[in-house]
Design a protein around this motif. Structure first.
Motif, mmCIF file in Angstrom:
data_model
loop_
_atom_site.group_PDB
_atom_site.id
_atom_site.type_symbol
_atom_site.label_atom_id
_atom_site.label_comp_id
_atom_site.label_asym_id
_atom_site.label_seq_id
_atom_site.Cartn_x
_atom_site.Cartn_y
_atom_site.Cartn_z
ATOM 1 N N ASN A 1 -17.342 -2.326 14.274
ATOM 2 C CA ASN A 1 -16.019 -2.371 14.888
ATOM 3 C C ASN A 1 -16.119 -2.144 16.391
ATOM 4 O OD1 ASN A 1 -14.608 -2.762 12.413
ATOM 5 N ND2 ASN A 1 -14.866 -0.579 11.961
ATOM 6 N N LEU A 2 -16.467 -3.199 17.112
ATOM 7 C CA LEU A 2 -16.542 -3.162 18.569
ATOM 8 C C LEU A 2 -16.564 -4.587 19.086
ATOM 9 C CD1 LEU A 2 -20.146 -2.226 19.779
ATOM 10 C CD2 LEU A 2 -19.644 -3.327 17.619
ATOM 11 N N PRO A 3 -16.239 -4.794 20.358
ATOM 12 C CA PRO A 3 -16.302 -6.155 20.906
ATOM 13 C C PRO A 3 -17.734 -6.657 20.967
ATOM 14 C CG PRO A 3 -15.790 -4.562 22.629
ATOM 15 C CD PRO A 3 -15.722 -3.822 21.337
ATOM 16 N N ILE A 4 -17.883 -7.944 20.764
ATOM 17 C CA ILE A 4 -19.215 -8.570 20.740
ATOM 18 C C ILE A 4 -19.187 -9.850 21.565
ATOM 19 C CG2 ILE A 4 -20.934 -9.725 19.277
ATOM 20 C CD1 ILE A 4 -19.942 -7.914 16.968
ATOM 21 N N VAL A 5 -20.201 -10.007 22.406
ATOM 22 C CA VAL A 5 -20.471 -11.294 23.056
ATOM 23 C C VAL A 5 -21.789 -11.803 22.506
ATOM 24 C CG1 VAL A 5 -21.015 -12.502 25.196
ATOM 25 C CG2 VAL A 5 -19.201 -10.785 25.178
ATOM 26 N N ASP A 6 -21.749 -12.973 21.897
ATOM 27 C CA ASP A 6 -22.958 -13.588 21.336
ATOM 28 C C ASP A 6 -23.266 -14.854 22.129
ATOM 29 O OD1 ASP A 6 -25.093 -14.087 19.682
ATOM 30 O OD2 ASP A 6 -23.896 -14.952 18.065
ATOM 31 N N VAL A 7 -24.486 -14.928 22.658
ATOM 32 C CA VAL A 7 -24.902 -16.116 23.411
ATOM 33 C C VAL A 7 -25.610 -17.065 22.435
ATOM 34 C CG1 VAL A 7 -26.152 -17.021 25.388
ATOM 35 C CG2 VAL A 7 -25.220 -14.689 25.465
ATOM 36 N N ILE A 8 -24.911 -18.107 22.032
ATOM 37 C CA ILE A 8 -25.474 -19.122 21.134
ATOM 38 C C ILE A 8 -25.891 -20.305 22.000
ATOM 39 C CG2 ILE A 8 -25.033 -20.653 19.186
ATOM 40 C CD1 ILE A 8 -23.001 -18.635 18.165
ATOM 41 N N HIS A 9 -27.175 -20.492 22.165
ATOM 42 C CA HIS A 9 -27.672 -21.485 23.120
ATOM 43 C C HIS A 9 -27.465 -22.912 22.630
ATOM 44 C CE1 HIS A 9 -29.766 -18.586 25.848
ATOM 45 N NE2 HIS A 9 -29.526 -17.829 24.796
ATOM 46 N N ASP A 10 -27.670 -23.148 21.349
ATOM 47 C CA ASP A 10 -27.420 -24.483 20.797
ATOM 48 C C ASP A 10 -27.440 -24.395 19.279
ATOM 49 O OD1 ASP A 10 -30.136 -25.125 19.669
ATOM 50 O OD2 ASP A 10 -30.727 -25.022 21.772
ATOM 51 N N LEU A 11 -27.073 -25.508 18.650
ATOM 52 C CA LEU A 11 -27.049 -25.600 17.187
ATOM 53 C C LEU A 11 -28.005 -26.693 16.725
ATOM 54 C CD1 LEU A 11 -23.198 -25.290 16.494
ATOM 55 C CD2 LEU A 11 -24.908 -23.465 16.599
ATOM 56 N N ALA B 1 -14.243 -10.073 26.851
ATOM 57 C CA ALA B 1 -14.374 -9.622 25.456
ATOM 58 C C ALA B 1 -13.826 -8.215 25.284
ATOM 59 C CB ALA B 1 -15.823 -9.687 25.019
ATOM 60 N N ILE B 2 -14.154 -7.333 26.203
ATOM 61 C CA ILE B 2 -13.664 -5.945 26.120
ATOM 62 C C ILE B 2 -12.140 -5.924 26.227
ATOM 63 C CG2 ILE B 2 -13.633 -3.736 27.323
ATOM 64 C CD1 ILE B 2 -16.571 -4.293 28.091
ATOM 65 N N GLN B 3 -11.596 -6.689 27.148
ATOM 66 C CA GLN B 3 -10.148 -6.713 27.327
ATOM 67 C C GLN B 3 -9.454 -7.305 26.100
ATOM 68 O OE1 GLN B 3 -8.886 -8.975 30.710
ATOM 69 N NE2 GLN B 3 -6.745 -8.329 30.575
ATOM 70 N N GLU B 4 -9.974 -8.399 25.591
ATOM 71 C CA GLU B 4 -9.365 -9.032 24.423
ATOM 72 C C GLU B 4 -9.418 -8.157 23.198
ATOM 73 O OE1 GLU B 4 -11.395 -12.744 24.128
ATOM 74 O OE2 GLU B 4 -10.573 -13.502 26.020
ATOM 75 N N TYR B 5 -10.551 -7.485 23.012
ATOM 76 C CA TYR B 5 -10.699 -6.602 21.845
ATOM 77 C C TYR B 5 -9.713 -5.439 21.905
ATOM 78 C CZ TYR B 5 -12.988 -3.781 18.249
ATOM 79 O OH TYR B 5 -13.273 -3.050 17.119
#
Length: 380
Positions: free
Chosen positions: A103-113, A372-376
Motif C-alpha cells: 500500500n504505497l505509490p509505485i512508479v514502474d519503468v517498463i522499457h518495452d513489451l 505518483a506521490i500526489q496522485e496516490y
C-alpha cells in the motif's frame, strides 16, 4: 521523503540497456535531491560506485535474481517485506518488475513489451513469467514510465493502461561516447580488422536483435561490392544464441566477421568511433541506445524502420526492413557507395542527438515520481 528504488541490475562491468537507464537516472536524482533519503535495493554485494551520495543507503535483499522462481520470490516476498519495514513514501522500479501487494505509490519503468510480440525468442519459463506478471505490475502501479512514444502506445494498447498514466522518459547517451582522432581509429583497425574498414553492431546477441539477417545481408554486400569491409559484432550472448553460432559457422565470409564479446564503455567508444557505420537492425526495440551512441561517436547508422527506432533515429539514419535481407544489404551498399548520403547522415545525427540527454531523462523520471506521490495521496 524516503524513496526506495529497485537497482538490482546495477552490476559492475555489466552496465548496458536497462541498467544504463538505471545508473544514469538514479545517480542524477540522488545527487539533485539531497533533501530526500534514497534506499537502493541490490540482490548481491554492490559496488561502491553505485552509492552516489550521502543520502543513499544500499540494502542487499537475498537472493540473486537469476531465474523466474527467484524473480517471483524477490518481488512478491522479499521486496514487500523490505517495503513494509521501511514504510517509504514511494517505490520505484527501473526494470519493469514490481510488486502487487504493498500500500504505497509505485512508479514502474517498463522499457518495452518485446516478449508480447516475440515470445518465441525467450526461454519458456521466462516468457511465461513476463506475460503473466507484467500486465499485473502495470495495472498495480500508480504511474508507468517508458522510454519511447512507441512503447507508451504499446503498453496502452496491450495492457489497457490509460495514456495519461504513462510518462515517456527517453534514454540519453553517456558522455563517454565521443568522436575519435584518426590515429586512434588506425590503432583500433589494426587491433580488430587488419586495418580494414568495418560495419559495427553493438548489443546483446539475442534473437530479436536480428543478427542472422545481418549476417545474410553482409554476405550480399560482400558479393555485390567485393569490398574488403568487415563486420564487427560487439556484445555477449543471451538466450538461444546457438542459432547465431550456426549462422556464423555457415557464413561464406566468416573470416570477415569479428566477435569481440562484452567490452568496457571506453573500448566500445573506440570500436564505434573507428567504424565506417553502425548496422543495428533489430526486429523490436523499446528505444535503441546504440543508435545514440553511434551518433555521439560520429558515425552514420543503418537501423530498422519499425517499433521505436524511426522515433529515435529521426532523419539521421538509413531505415530498412529488418525482415528483408535485401533491404538491409541495399542500405549497406548505398552508404558505402554514396559519400554525399554518408555526410548528410552525419550532419543530421548531430541535430538528432541534441534531443536526448540523461539530465533530461532524470528530470522526467523525477516528475513521474512526484506525480505518483500526489496522485496516490488524493485517492487514499
Amino acid at each position: 521523503m524516503n524513496i526506495v528504488i529497485n537497482t538490482r541490475l546495477l552490476i559492475k562491468g555489466r552496465i548496458d540497456g536497462i541498467s544504463r537507464f538505471t545508473f544514469e537516472t538514479v545517480k542524477r536524482i540522488c545527487l539533485n535531491h539531497p533533501e530526500h533519503q534514497f534506499y537502493l535495493l541490490f540482490d548481491r554485494m554492490y559496488d561502491k560506485d553505485f552509492i552516489f551520495a550521502e543520502n543513499v543507503k544500499p540494502i542487499i535483499v537475498p537472493f540473486q535474481t537469476r531465474h523466474p522462481f527467484l524473480w517471483w520470490f524477490w518481488f512478491h516476498s522479499q521486496i514487500p517485506r523490505v517495503l513494509n519495514a521501511l514504510k517509504p513514501d514511494i517505490f520505484v522500479s527501473t526494470d519493469g518488475y514490481s510488486v502487487t501487494n504493498c500500500n504505497l505509490p509505485i512508479v514502474d519503468v517498463i522499457h518495452d513489451l518485446n516478449f508480447e510480440h516475440y515470445p518465441e525468442h525467450l526461454p519458456r519459463l521466462v516468457r511465461k513469467y513476463y506475460r503473466k506478471f507484467f500486465p499485473e505490475y502495470a495495472k498495480y502501479s500508480t504511474r508507468i514510465a517508458t522510454v519511447s512514444e512507441y512503447s507508451k502506445q504499446d503498453i496502452h494498447t496491450l495492457y489497457d493502461i490509460p495514456l495519461e498514466k504513462i510518462d515517456v522518459v527517453y534514454n540519453g547517451v553517456s558522455s563517454t561516447f565521443q568522436p575519435l582522432i584518426e590515429s586512434e581509429k588506425t590503432l583500433i583497425k589494426q587491433k580488430y580488422t587488419e586495418n580494414n574498414d568495418y560495419f559495427v553492431y553493438a548489443g546483446t546477441l539475442h534473437p530479436r536483435k536480428n543478427i542472422e539477417n545481418l549476417f545474410a545481408a553482409f554476405s550480399i554486400f560482400k558479393q555485390k561490392t567485393q569490398s574488403t569491409m568487415k563486420l564487427v559484432i560487439v556484445g555477449e550472448a543471451m538466450f538461444l544464441s546457438q542459432t547465431i553460432q550456426k549462422a556464423y559457422d555457415n557464413h561464406p565470409y566468416k573470416k570477415d566477421i569479428v566477435f569481440t564479446g562484452r567490452v568496457s564503455d571506453k573500448e566500445l567508444n573506440y570500436l564505434l568511433g573507428s567504424a565506417f557505420a553502425m548496422t543495428y537492425v533489430p526486429f523490436f526495440e523499446g528505444f535503441g541506445i546504440p543508435i545514440l551512441e553511434a551518433f555521439a561517436c560520429g558515425i552514420p547508422v543503418i537501423t530498422s524502420n519499425c517499433t521505436s527506432m524511426p522515433e529515435v533515429a529521426g532523419d539521421a539514419a538509413l531505415l530498412c526492413n529488418p525482415s528483408d535481407i535485401e533491404s538491409i544489404a541495399n542500405a549497406m551498399i548505398s552508404l558505402a557507395n554514396d559519400n554525399n548520403l554518408y555526410q548528410t547522415l552525419l550532419e543530421n545525427s548531430k541535430k538528432q542527438l541534441e534531443k536526448f540527454s540523461w539530465d533530461q531523462s532524470a528530470e522526467l523520471l523525477w516528475q513521474s515520481i512526484e506525480k505518483a506521490i500526489q496522485e496516490y495521496s488524493t485517492t487514499k
